[in-house]
Design a protein around this motif. Structure first.
Motif, PDB file in Angstrom:
ATOM      1  N   LEU A 152      97.881  51.989  21.036  1.00 17.37           N
ATOM      2  CA  LEU A 152      97.068  52.789  21.959  1.00 17.37           C
ATOM      3  C   LEU A 152      95.873  53.397  21.233  1.00 17.37           C
ATOM      4  O   LEU A 152      94.748  53.396  21.745  1.00 17.37           O
ATOM      5  CB  LEU A 152      97.929  53.887  22.582  1.00 17.37           C
ATOM      6  N   ALA A 153      96.106  53.901  20.005  1.00 16.16           N
ATOM      7  CA  ALA A 153      95.015  54.517  19.242  1.00 16.16           C
ATOM      8  C   ALA A 153      93.983  53.482  18.803  1.00 16.16           C
ATOM      9  O   ALA A 153      92.771  53.718  18.888  1.00 16.16           O
ATOM     10  CB  ALA A 153      95.586  55.252  18.036  1.00 16.16           C
ATOM     11  N   HIS A 154      94.463  52.340  18.318  1.00 22.01           N
ATOM     12  CA  HIS A 154      93.566  51.290  17.815  1.00 22.01           C
ATOM     13  C   HIS A 154      92.589  50.833  18.896  1.00 22.01           C
ATOM     14  O   HIS A 154      91.399  50.637  18.630  1.00 22.01           O
ATOM     15  CB  HIS A 154      94.398  50.102  17.322  1.00 22.01           C
ATOM     16  N   TYR A 155      93.104  50.667  20.106  1.00 23.83           N
ATOM     17  CA  TYR A 155      92.266  50.189  21.209  1.00 23.83           C
ATOM     18  C   TYR A 155      91.615  51.334  21.990  1.00 23.83           C
ATOM     19  O   TYR A 155      90.981  51.098  23.021  1.00 23.83           O
ATOM     20  CB  TYR A 155      93.080  49.287  22.138  1.00 23.83           C
ATOM     21  N   GLU A 156      91.801  52.559  21.477  1.00 19.21           N
ATOM     22  CA  GLU A 156      91.188  53.747  22.077  1.00 19.21           C
ATOM     23  C   GLU A 156      91.526  53.862  23.560  1.00 19.21           C
ATOM     24  O   GLU A 156      90.669  54.185  24.389  1.00 19.21           O
ATOM     25  CB  GLU A 156      89.673  53.753  21.829  1.00 19.21           C
ATOM     26  N   LEU A 157      92.785  53.610  23.870  1.00 19.85           N
ATOM     27  CA  LEU A 157      93.259  53.738  25.242  1.00 19.85           C
ATOM     28  C   LEU A 157      93.712  55.179  25.462  1.00 19.85           C
ATOM     29  O   LEU A 157      94.540  55.691  24.717  1.00 19.85           O
ATOM     30  CB  LEU A 157      94.423  52.768  25.494  1.00 19.85           C
ATOM     31  N   PRO A 158      93.181  55.848  26.457  1.00 15.93           N
ATOM     32  CA  PRO A 158      93.485  57.270  26.623  1.00 15.93           C
ATOM     33  C   PRO A 158      94.938  57.527  27.002  1.00 15.93           C
ATOM     34  O   PRO A 158      95.534  56.787  27.792  1.00 15.93           O
ATOM     35  CB  PRO A 158      92.535  57.715  27.737  1.00 15.93           C
ATOM     36  N   VAL A 159      95.493  58.553  26.399  1.00 17.47           N
ATOM     37  CA  VAL A 159      96.875  58.964  26.666  1.00 17.47           C
ATOM     38  C   VAL A 159      96.902  60.348  27.311  1.00 17.47           C
ATOM     39  O   VAL A 159      97.658  60.593  28.249  1.00 17.47           O
ATOM     40  CB  VAL A 159      97.698  58.964  25.354  1.00 17.47           C
ATOM     41  N   SER A 160      96.073  61.257  26.821  1.00 17.48           N
ATOM     42  CA  SER A 160      96.060  62.631  27.316  1.00 17.48           C
ATOM     43  C   SER A 160      95.792  62.666  28.819  1.00 17.48           C
ATOM     44  O   SER A 160      94.843  62.033  29.313  1.00 17.48           O
ATOM     45  CB  SER A 160      94.982  63.431  26.587  1.00 17.48           C
ATOM     46  N   GLY A 161      96.674  63.365  29.532  1.00 19.90           N
ATOM     47  CA  GLY A 161      96.500  63.498  30.976  1.00 19.90           C
ATOM     48  C   GLY A 161      97.000  62.327  31.790  1.00 19.90           C
ATOM     49  O   GLY A 161      97.050  62.404  33.023  1.00 19.90           O
ATOM     50  N   ARG A 162      97.383  61.240  31.124  1.00 12.45           N
ATOM     51  CA  ARG A 162      97.873  60.058  31.843  1.00 12.45           C
ATOM     52  C   ARG A 162      99.369  60.193  32.124  1.00 12.45           C
ATOM     53  O   ARG A 162     100.091  60.895  31.425  1.00 12.45           O
ATOM     54  CB  ARG A 162      97.622  58.777  31.025  1.00 12.45           C
ATOM     55  N   HIS A 163      99.812  59.482  33.163  1.00 11.39           N
ATOM     56  CA  HIS A 163     101.239  59.447  33.494  1.00 11.39           C
ATOM     57  C   HIS A 163     101.851  58.219  32.820  1.00 11.39           C
ATOM     58  O   HIS A 163     101.491  57.084  33.130  1.00 11.39           O
ATOM     59  CB  HIS A 163     101.441  59.370  35.012  1.00 11.39           C
ATOM     60  N   ALA A 164     102.741  58.464  31.883  1.00 14.38           N
ATOM     61  CA  ALA A 164     103.430  57.375  31.182  1.00 14.38           C
ATOM     62  C   ALA A 164     104.856  57.257  31.716  1.00 14.38           C
ATOM     63  O   ALA A 164     105.566  58.269  31.828  1.00 14.38           O
ATOM     64  CB  ALA A 164     103.457  57.640  29.681  1.00 14.38           C
ATOM     65  N   VAL A 165     105.262  56.047  32.033  1.00 18.25           N
ATOM     66  CA  VAL A 165     106.642  55.782  32.438  1.00 18.25           C
ATOM     67  C   VAL A 165     107.286  54.910  31.367  1.00 18.25           C
ATOM     68  O   VAL A 165     106.795  53.816  31.061  1.00 18.25           O
ATOM     69  CB  VAL A 165     106.713  55.105  33.817  1.00 18.25           C
ATOM     70  N   VAL A 166     108.349  55.429  30.770  1.00 17.30           N
ATOM     71  CA  VAL A 166     109.104  54.715  29.740  1.00 17.30           C
ATOM     72  C   VAL A 166     110.395  54.213  30.382  1.00 17.30           C
ATOM     73  O   VAL A 166     111.150  55.003  30.962  1.00 17.30           O
ATOM     74  CB  VAL A 166     109.426  55.634  28.544  1.00 17.30           C
ATOM     75  N   ILE A 167     110.629  52.914  30.288  1.00 18.67           N
ATOM     76  CA  ILE A 167     111.840  52.329  30.860  1.00 18.67           C
ATOM     77  C   ILE A 167     112.801  52.065  29.713  1.00 18.67           C
ATOM     78  O   ILE A 167     112.609  51.133  28.934  1.00 18.67           O
ATOM     79  CB  ILE A 167     111.529  51.036  31.634  1.00 18.67           C
ATOM     80  N   GLY A 168     113.812  52.903  29.585  1.00 16.94           N
ATOM     81  CA  GLY A 168     114.748  52.824  28.475  1.00 16.94           C
ATOM     82  C   GLY A 168     114.878  54.173  27.791  1.00 16.94           C
ATOM     83  O   GLY A 168     113.890  54.909  27.674  1.00 16.94           O
ATOM     84  N   ARG A 169     116.093  54.510  27.338  1.00 17.50           N
ATOM     85  CA  ARG A 169     116.321  55.830  26.736  1.00 17.50           C
ATOM     86  C   ARG A 169     117.122  55.739  25.440  1.00 17.50           C
ATOM     87  O   ARG A 169     117.874  56.649  25.092  1.00 17.50           O
ATOM     88  CB  ARG A 169     117.026  56.745  27.733  1.00 17.50           C
ATOM     89  N   SER A 170     116.962  54.638  24.707  1.00 16.43           N
ATOM     90  CA  SER A 170     117.703  54.518  23.453  1.00 16.43           C
ATOM     91  C   SER A 170     117.190  55.557  22.466  1.00 16.43           C
ATOM     92  O   SER A 170     116.020  55.958  22.515  1.00 16.43           O
ATOM     93  CB  SER A 170     117.553  53.113  22.865  1.00 16.43           C
ATOM     94  N   PRO A 171     118.067  55.991  21.537  1.00 15.33           N
ATOM     95  CA  PRO A 171     117.659  57.038  20.589  1.00 15.33           C
ATOM     96  C   PRO A 171     116.661  56.563  19.546  1.00 15.33           C
ATOM     97  O   PRO A 171     116.082  57.383  18.839  1.00 15.33           O
ATOM     98  CB  PRO A 171     118.981  57.459  19.936  1.00 15.33           C
ATOM     99  N   ILE A 172     116.448  55.235  19.448  1.00 16.62           N
ATOM    100  CA  ILE A 172     115.485  54.752  18.456  1.00 16.62           C
ATOM    101  C   ILE A 172     114.261  54.104  19.106  1.00 16.62           C
ATOM    102  O   ILE A 172     113.402  53.577  18.411  1.00 16.62           O
ATOM    103  CB  ILE A 172     116.132  53.780  17.441  1.00 16.62           C
ATOM    104  N   LEU A 173     114.171  54.175  20.443  1.00 14.79           N
ATOM    105  CA  LEU A 173     112.980  53.623  21.093  1.00 14.79           C
ATOM    106  C   LEU A 173     112.561  54.468  22.299  1.00 14.79           C
ATOM    107  O   LEU A 173     111.568  55.170  22.257  1.00 14.79           O
ATOM    108  CB  LEU A 173     113.206  52.150  21.499  1.00 14.79           C
ATOM    109  N   GLY A 174     113.329  54.407  23.380  1.00 11.48           N
ATOM    110  CA  GLY A 174     112.909  55.086  24.604  1.00 11.48           C
ATOM    111  C   GLY A 174     112.724  56.583  24.445  1.00 11.48           C
ATOM    112  O   GLY A 174     111.699  57.151  24.857  1.00 11.48           O
TER     113      GLY A 174
END
Length: 282
Positions: A152-174
């Motif tokens: 996300l940082a490399h391609y300068e894709l904005p994160v702040s203020g965006r709605h992110a949906v993460v599918i998965g809740r593993s302790p080492i990824l989601g």
């Protein structure tokens, strides 16, 4: 948004950038007599895990990072695995320890992860590592979540203020990537197998992170036009967790599988090993 207008997020380019930054740091460490060293621990004979470990070893070799491979039989007990990890903790030449996931089902994986010394936990798998990631204080956050943030940082894709949906809740990824996105000022929804009406929630997302471990699970009609799709899945046949062609038709940017998140994950692991050698090396 047509497929031809979709930005393909090339993990190889991001990984190259990370590795380029490591080469001079490794050279400086070697001038001090410190050779960064990653120990990988593999239990059993899962072919995919063996492939991952080999890829990590080859990546180390190309950069001049030392690697130690500890291979234990499938019948290894939790106590034997913990003892092997503690032996690596006590080896001053080892700067990072990676326990290849998953371990055979009879082993208490959490107990094995917890045996890794904090200063050598280069994949952020301990409960302390996760807590420090959640607080934004981690020396070594989990490598795949860190890779997603690096893309996300490399391609300068904005994160702040965006709605992110993460599918998965593993302790080492989601879970850790949800924390990292939250720390970057996204509004985060973490979904899982008990989530009601998952497609409707994904359709609200500006950023979708697929980390569910099911091939082509995320469908094209779940993707809001212009959303950014990051596929952290890797399934047999080089297939991700996202139906790539269908999702790319709606997304503004998407990671391919392979050559998306995977190469950046390995480069991040190497970076964390060098970080550990600089911080804790003799």
């Amino acid at each position: 948004m047509t497929h031809s207008e979709t930005l393909v997020l090339d993990g190889g380019a991001v990984a190259d950038r990370i590795r380029e930054g490591l080469a001079p740091r490794i050279a400086r460490l070697k001038e001090r007599g410190v050779v960064p060293c990653l120990a990988t621990v593999l239990v059993g004979d899962d072919p995919a895990s063996a492939t991952y470990v080999r890829m990590k070893g080859n990546a180390c070799k190309r950069l001049g990072i030392a690697s130690i491979r500890v291979e234990l039989p499938a019948a290894t007990t939790t106590e034997e695995l913990v003892a092997a990890i503690r032996g690596l903790n006590g080896d001053a030449a080892v700067h990072g320890i990676l326990l290849q996931h998953p371990v055979p089902p009879h082993i208490d994986e959490r107990a094995a992860f917890e045996a890794i010394a904090a200063q050598k936990d280069v994949d952020g798998v301990t409960t302390l590592g996760y807590a420090r990631t959640a607080f934004g204080l981690a020396d070594f956050p989990c490598c795949t979540p860190a890779a997603i943030m690096a893309i996300l940082a490399h391609y300068e894709l904005p994160v702040s203020g965006r709605h992110a949906v993460v599918i998965g809740r593993s302790p080492i990824l989601g879970k850790p990537v949800s924390a990292m996105l939250l720390n970057a000022d996204a509004t985060v929804t973490t979904c899982h197998s008990r989530t009601a009406d998952l497609p409707a929630i994904v359709r609200l997302a500006d950023i979708v992170v697929a980390a569910v471990g099911k091939p082509k699970f995320v469908r094209g009609d779940w993707i809001k036009p212009g959303a950014v799709v990051l596929d952290a899945g890797y399934n047999p046949g080089n297939v991700g967790d996202v139906d790539y062609a269908a999702c790319a038709a709606h997304a503004s940017a998407i990671t391919p599988v392979p050559a998306g998140v995977g190469p950046v994950t390995i480069a991040t692991l190497l970076k964390h090993t060098v970080d550990a050698a600089e911080k804790f090396g003799a």
